[in-house]
Design a protein around this motif. Structure first.
Motif, PDB file in Angstrom:
ATOM      1  N   GLY A 101       0.818  -1.206   0.000  1.00 16.48           N
ATOM      2  CA  GLY A 101       0.000   0.000   0.000  1.00 16.48           C
ATOM      3  C   GLY A 101       0.851   1.254   0.000  1.00 16.48           C
ATOM      4  O   GLY A 101       0.567   2.219  -0.725  1.00 16.48           O
ATOM      5  N   GLN A 102       1.910   1.262   0.793  1.00 15.36           N
ATOM      6  CA  GLN A 102       2.818   2.403   0.820  1.00 15.36           C
ATOM      7  C   GLN A 102       3.552   2.546  -0.512  1.00 15.36           C
ATOM      8  O   GLN A 102       3.770   3.667  -0.989  1.00 15.36           O
ATOM      9  N   LEU A 103       3.914   1.418  -1.076  1.00 17.48           N
ATOM     10  CA  LEU A 103       4.588   1.434  -2.377  1.00 17.48           C
ATOM     11  C   LEU A 103       3.731   2.153  -3.413  1.00 17.48           C
ATOM     12  O   LEU A 103       4.192   3.081  -4.098  1.00 17.48           O
ATOM     13  N   LEU A 104       2.479   1.739  -3.521  1.00 18.72           N
ATOM     14  CA  LEU A 104       1.596   2.337  -4.519  1.00 18.72           C
ATOM     15  C   LEU A 104       1.328   3.806  -4.207  1.00 18.72           C
ATOM     16  O   LEU A 104       1.310   4.647  -5.105  1.00 18.72           O
ATOM     17  N   HIS A 105       1.138   4.132  -2.938  1.00 17.03           N
ATOM     18  CA  HIS A 105       0.836   5.506  -2.563  1.00 17.03           C
ATOM     19  C   HIS A 105       1.993   6.439  -2.924  1.00 17.03           C
ATOM     20  O   HIS A 105       1.777   7.513  -3.517  1.00 17.03           O
ATOM     21  N   MET A 106       3.219   6.059  -2.596  1.00 19.55           N
ATOM     22  CA  MET A 106       4.369   6.905  -2.901  1.00 19.55           C
ATOM     23  C   MET A 106       4.562   7.064  -4.402  1.00 19.55           C
ATOM     24  O   MET A 106       4.868   8.161  -4.891  1.00 19.55           O
ATOM     25  N   ALA A 107       4.356   5.986  -5.149  1.00 19.21           N
ATOM     26  CA  ALA A 107       4.491   6.065  -6.601  1.00 19.21           C
ATOM     27  C   ALA A 107       3.430   6.989  -7.192  1.00 19.21           C
ATOM     28  O   ALA A 107       3.711   7.778  -8.112  1.00 19.21           O
ATOM     29  N   LEU A 108       2.206   6.915  -6.680  1.00 26.77           N
ATOM     30  CA  LEU A 108       1.127   7.750  -7.205  1.00 26.77           C
ATOM     31  C   LEU A 108       1.334   9.226  -6.879  1.00 26.77           C
ATOM     32  O   LEU A 108       0.946  10.091  -7.670  1.00 26.77           O
ATOM     33  N   ALA A 228      -5.461   9.739  -3.138  1.00 23.05           N
ATOM     34  CA  ALA A 228      -6.223   9.907  -1.901  1.00 23.05           C
ATOM     35  C   ALA A 228      -6.664   8.557  -1.340  1.00 23.05           C
ATOM     36  O   ALA A 228      -6.591   8.318  -0.125  1.00 23.05           O
ATOM     37  N   ALA A 229      -7.099   7.673  -2.228  1.00 23.75           N
ATOM     38  CA  ALA A 229      -7.536   6.342  -1.790  1.00 23.75           C
ATOM     39  C   ALA A 229      -6.379   5.546  -1.199  1.00 23.75           C
ATOM     40  O   ALA A 229      -6.524   4.874  -0.172  1.00 23.75           O
ATOM     41  N   THR A 230      -5.234   5.633  -1.833  1.00 20.20           N
ATOM     42  CA  THR A 230      -4.095   4.850  -1.347  1.00 20.20           C
ATOM     43  C   THR A 230      -3.478   5.448  -0.095  1.00 20.20           C
ATOM     44  O   THR A 230      -2.681   4.786   0.575  1.00 20.20           O
ATOM     45  N   HIS A 231      -3.825   6.687   0.240  1.00 25.99           N
ATOM     46  CA  HIS A 231      -3.380   7.251   1.517  1.00 25.99           C
ATOM     47  C   HIS A 231      -3.926   6.415   2.677  1.00 25.99           C
ATOM     48  O   HIS A 231      -3.238   6.171   3.669  1.00 25.99           O
ATOM     49  N   VAL A 232      -5.166   5.963   2.493  1.00 21.10           N
ATOM     50  CA  VAL A 232      -5.776   5.085   3.492  1.00 21.10           C
ATOM     51  C   VAL A 232      -5.141   3.698   3.432  1.00 21.10           C
ATOM     52  O   VAL A 232      -4.824   3.090   4.463  1.00 21.10           O
ATOM     53  N   LEU A 233      -4.937   3.210   2.210  1.00 23.78           N
ATOM     54  CA  LEU A 233      -4.365   1.875   2.049  1.00 23.78           C
ATOM     55  C   LEU A 233      -2.948   1.796   2.612  1.00 23.78           C
ATOM     56  O   LEU A 233      -2.513   0.736   3.082  1.00 23.78           O
TER      57      LEU A 233
END
Length: 244
Positions: A101-108, A228-233
């Motif tokens: 989840g952190q991986l995707l959030h930082m990339a986004l 925004a969604a991945t901030h939660v993830l």
């Protein structure tokens, strides 16, 4: 047919116990982003892709052969920007590999900044985009798509690569019951192709009948929503966040 529809539904609304958790619908949204930005780059920036690098390799050959409408410099610029973006995305992936989840959030976050910057350039310079503006747009979008693809590769959600559809479409046919297979994941694979199609269609309509920069605005809005969604993830401790 029911199996296909069920497979499609569980991709859009995944089961909480699914190994990839809520990642599939986010990857579908990123596939739409790919269609939007490639519609912009191909139709507005002139026969160059910023997400599908196979096309640029072929276009480079066309340009060297002297085919009209293809630019070797533009294709090479897109390839170089994409490679640098993939490098940046790879660094993010290796640093956050313990939490998907952190991986995707930082990339986004990084991709969103790059695509928003491209939209700002497109709006401030105006079409047609020539010279420095054209190459700035290719560089920014190529970087963003490279980051996205590196993250997608690290996440490894089956049949949702966000860019490459050749193997996805091959899987639909080669794994079908008609070919002697089990017909698995047809719904998910079809959704992946449909998401790319929708992105390309909407992007083309926006370019041809609206503002040339509109596909980048739409892509930016999708990316901001996904970020925004991945901030939660990124704060989840569910099993799907563990590395594969």
């Amino acid at each position: 047919m029911l199996v296909v529809l069920r497979d499609a539904w569980t991709t859009v609304v995944p089961d909480r116990e699914d190994r990839h958790g809520p990642l599939p619908p986010v990857m579908l949204a990123l596939t739409v982003v790919t269609g939007l930005v490639d519609a912009f780059s191909y139709l507005v920036l002139g026969h160059v892709f910023v997400a599908n690098m196979t096309g640029n390799v072929v276009f480079s050959g066309f340009a060297i052969a002297g085919a009209a409408g293809f630019s070797l410099a533009a294709s090479l610029a897109a390839l170089a920007a994409f490679a640098v973006g993939a490098l940046l995305g790879g660094r993010i992936a290796h640093r956050t590999r313990a939490h998907r989840g952190q991986l995707l959030h930082m990339a986004l976050i990084l991709e969103s900044v790059l695509v928003l910057a491209a939209y700002a350039v497109a709006q401030s310079t105006g079409s047609p985009y020539d010279g420095d503006a054209r190459y700035a747009l290719i560089a920014l979008l190529g970087l963003g798509m490279g980051v996205q693809n590196a993250a997608s590769r690290a996440l490894a959600v089956p049949d949702l690569t966000t860019t490459v559809l050749t193997l996805t479409i091959t899987g639909i046919a080669s794994d079908s019951r008609a070919a002697g297979g089990k017909g698995g994941k047809v719904g998910r694979r079809t959704l992946s192709a449909l998401a790319m199609f929708i992105g390309g269609l909407v992007g083309a309509v926006a370019v041809l009948h609206g503002n040339p920069a509109l596909p980048l605005l739409l892509a930016s809005l999708l990316l901001l929503g996904a970020t925004a969604a991945t901030h939660v993830l990124a704060r989840s401790d569910a099993p799907w966040t563990d590395p594969l």
